[in-house]
Design a protein around this motif. Structure first.
Motif, PDB file in Angstrom:
ATOM      1  N   THR A 151     -21.680  12.064  24.467  1.00  0.00           N
ATOM      2  CA  THR A 151     -22.751  11.676  23.555  1.00  0.00           C
ATOM      3  C   THR A 151     -23.784  12.795  23.377  1.00  0.00           C
ATOM      4  N   ARG A 152     -23.432  14.029  23.759  1.00  0.00           N
ATOM      5  CA  ARG A 152     -24.395  15.126  23.666  1.00  0.00           C
ATOM      6  C   ARG A 152     -23.937  16.186  22.681  1.00  0.00           C
ATOM      7  N   ASN A 155     -25.306  21.506  24.185  1.00  0.00           N
ATOM      8  CA  ASN A 155     -25.338  21.612  25.649  1.00  0.00           C
ATOM      9  C   ASN A 155     -26.300  20.617  26.287  1.00  0.00           C
ATOM     10  N   GLY A 156     -26.515  19.498  25.609  1.00  0.00           N
ATOM     11  CA  GLY A 156     -27.346  18.457  26.200  1.00  0.00           C
ATOM     12  C   GLY A 156     -28.760  18.409  25.677  1.00  0.00           C
ATOM     13  N   ALA A 157     -29.093  19.253  24.690  1.00  0.00           N
ATOM     14  CA  ALA A 157     -30.446  19.231  24.131  1.00  0.00           C
ATOM     15  C   ALA A 157     -30.645  18.058  23.179  1.00  0.00           C
ATOM     16  N   PHE A 158     -29.561  17.580  22.580  1.00  0.00           N
ATOM     17  CA  PHE A 158     -29.649  16.499  21.602  1.00  0.00           C
ATOM     18  C   PHE A 158     -28.486  15.538  21.798  1.00  0.00           C
ATOM     19  N   VAL A 159     -28.644  14.327  21.259  1.00  0.00           N
ATOM     20  CA  VAL A 159     -27.525  13.399  21.201  1.00  0.00           C
ATOM     21  C   VAL A 159     -26.662  13.740  19.994  1.00  0.00           C
ATOM     22  N   ILE A 183     -31.986   6.195  36.899  1.00  0.00           N
ATOM     23  CA  ILE A 183     -30.749   6.371  36.136  1.00  0.00           C
ATOM     24  C   ILE A 183     -30.694   7.819  35.677  1.00  0.00           C
ATOM     25  N   PHE A 184     -29.553   8.485  35.903  1.00  0.00           N
ATOM     26  CA  PHE A 184     -29.379   9.866  35.491  1.00  0.00           C
ATOM     27  C   PHE A 184     -28.622   9.919  34.168  1.00  0.00           C
ATOM     28  N   VAL A 185     -29.164  10.690  33.214  1.00  0.00           N
ATOM     29  CA  VAL A 185     -28.525  10.874  31.923  1.00  0.00           C
ATOM     30  C   VAL A 185     -28.909  12.260  31.415  1.00  0.00           C
ATOM     31  N   PHE A 186     -28.144  12.805  30.486  1.00  0.00           N
ATOM     32  CA  PHE A 186     -28.416  14.173  30.040  1.00  0.00           C
ATOM     33  C   PHE A 186     -29.773  14.241  29.325  1.00  0.00           C
ATOM     34  N   GLY A 212     -25.004  17.360  33.015  1.00  0.00           N
ATOM     35  CA  GLY A 212     -23.836  16.513  32.817  1.00  0.00           C
ATOM     36  C   GLY A 212     -24.288  15.154  32.322  1.00  0.00           C
ATOM     37  N   HIS A 213     -23.648  14.107  32.811  1.00  0.00           N
ATOM     38  CA  HIS A 213     -24.043  12.735  32.506  1.00  0.00           C
ATOM     39  C   HIS A 213     -24.135  12.476  31.007  1.00  0.00           C
ATOM     40  N   HIS A 214     -23.127  12.953  30.282  1.00  0.00           N
ATOM     41  CA  HIS A 214     -23.040  12.649  28.858  1.00  0.00           C
ATOM     42  C   HIS A 214     -21.785  11.846  28.532  1.00  0.00           C
ATOM     43  N   TYR A 215     -20.799  11.839  29.445  1.00  0.00           N
ATOM     44  CA  TYR A 215     -19.650  10.938  29.317  1.00  0.00           C
ATOM     45  C   TYR A 215     -19.949   9.590  29.997  1.00  0.00           C
ATOM     46  N   HIS A 216     -20.907   9.599  30.907  1.00  0.00           N
ATOM     47  CA  HIS A 216     -21.309   8.378  31.592  1.00  0.00           C
ATOM     48  C   HIS A 216     -22.773   8.510  31.965  1.00  0.00           C
ATOM     49  N   PHE A 217     -23.411   7.388  32.276  1.00  0.00           N
ATOM     50  CA  PHE A 217     -24.719   7.462  32.916  1.00  0.00           C
ATOM     51  C   PHE A 217     -24.578   6.900  34.324  1.00  0.00           C
TER      52      PHE A 217
END
Length: 286
Positions: A151-152, A155-159, A183-186, A212-217
């Motif tokens: 969902t990123r 490189n994780g700056a945006f959805v 809860i950890f998320v990108f 990380g944490h963009h395929y799961h939270f």
């Protein structure tokens, strides 16, 4: 001369053999295929502990499916099993979702894992896939081969286009649960949620940016109040945490120059039983 050398070598062997012969904790906990027969209790910290009396998440429930069953990591403290039931029911109320796909929780007796996570040792960490769980009739083979979605972007700056308002609402429901510590998320997801949140924003404090944490939270539950040997992580800083998340994003988009004086990170220490709480030996005993 030969006898003297032999004596020296024997002395050296005796001095190092206790350490060399001690197996790594991950080998012992990774070999356990079932929970211990004790009352459920977490011992130690999220990255240095174990789980007595773990409860196995059913492979399929009314609003969830456990994924990657071959890993045998669908074990947790009863608080984790109850949380999954609550959150998956909330997810099933979202358009396009029939529930949740659940990734790793813990091994049967918690502890360090042979591969992957450094945490997930207490049965209180839960990975929830970003992929909407539309089909809850997947067989074992399908659960091994199906992949989640990222969902990123940047490189994780945006959805990206896979991120939906339903993701926001599910994460808000998780963060609003009183059993949840963080809860950890990108980073980009946290920033997007900060932009979209309306009304009460207190729940955003528990949403923490992490690589990380963009395929799961990753949901981390608090230690149960009656678990005196369980060590909680320090609470998140006060406030909604949106400024910190934006700093993460700014550093992704404009990385600071490398520090020429920075020392390389030390190698990851492999835990042995002596590093874990004393109760963990009993967890392995039966």
């Amino acid at each position: 001369m030969g006898l003297r050398i032999t004596a020296v070598l024997t002395a050296i062997a005796l001095s190092i053999s206790p350490v060399a012969a001690e197996p790594l904790a991950k080998e012992l906990f990774g070999a356990a295929s079932k929970a211990s027969s004790h009352t459920s209790a977490p011992f130690g910290g999220y990255a240095k502990g174990c789980l007595a009396g773990g409860q196995q998440l059913a492979e399929s429930g009314p609003t969830w499916q456990a994924m990657r069953l071959s890993r045998n990591r669908n074990w947790g403290h009863p608080r984790a099993i109850g949380f999954i039931d609550r959150l998956s029911r909330a997810a099933a109320a979202q358009p396009g979702w029939n529930g949740l796909y659940i990734g790793d929780i813990s091994q049967p007796r918690g502890g360090p894992m042979l591969t992957g996570h450094r945490s997930h040792q207490l049965g209180l960490d839960i990975d929830v896939w970003m992929l909407p769980a539309r089909d809850l009739t997947l067989n074992r083979t399908e659960r091994e081969n199906l992949s989640s979605i990222s969902t990123r972007r940047a490189n994780g700056a945006f959805v990206n286009e896979n991120w939906t308002p339903a993701h926001h609402r599910i994460l808000k429901a998780a963060a609003s649960d009183p059993d949840v510590a963080r809860i950890f998320v990108f980073p980009g997801a946290k920033v997007q949620m900060c932009k979209d949140a309306r009304g009460d924003r207190s729940w955003l404090r528990k949403i923490r940016p992490w690589w990380g944490h963009h395929y799961h939270f990753h949901v981390r539950l608090k230690c149960p109040s009656n678990a005196g040997a369980c060590v909680n992580q320090a609470p998140p800083p006060a406030g909604d945490g949106c400024d910190q998340a934006q700093e993460w994003v700014d550093n992704i988009l404009n990385p600071p120059p490398p520090d020429p004086n920075a020392k390389p990170a030390p190698p990851r220490k492999e835990l042995r039983m002596a590093d874990l709480p004393q109760q963990c030996a009993q967890v392995l005993s039966r």
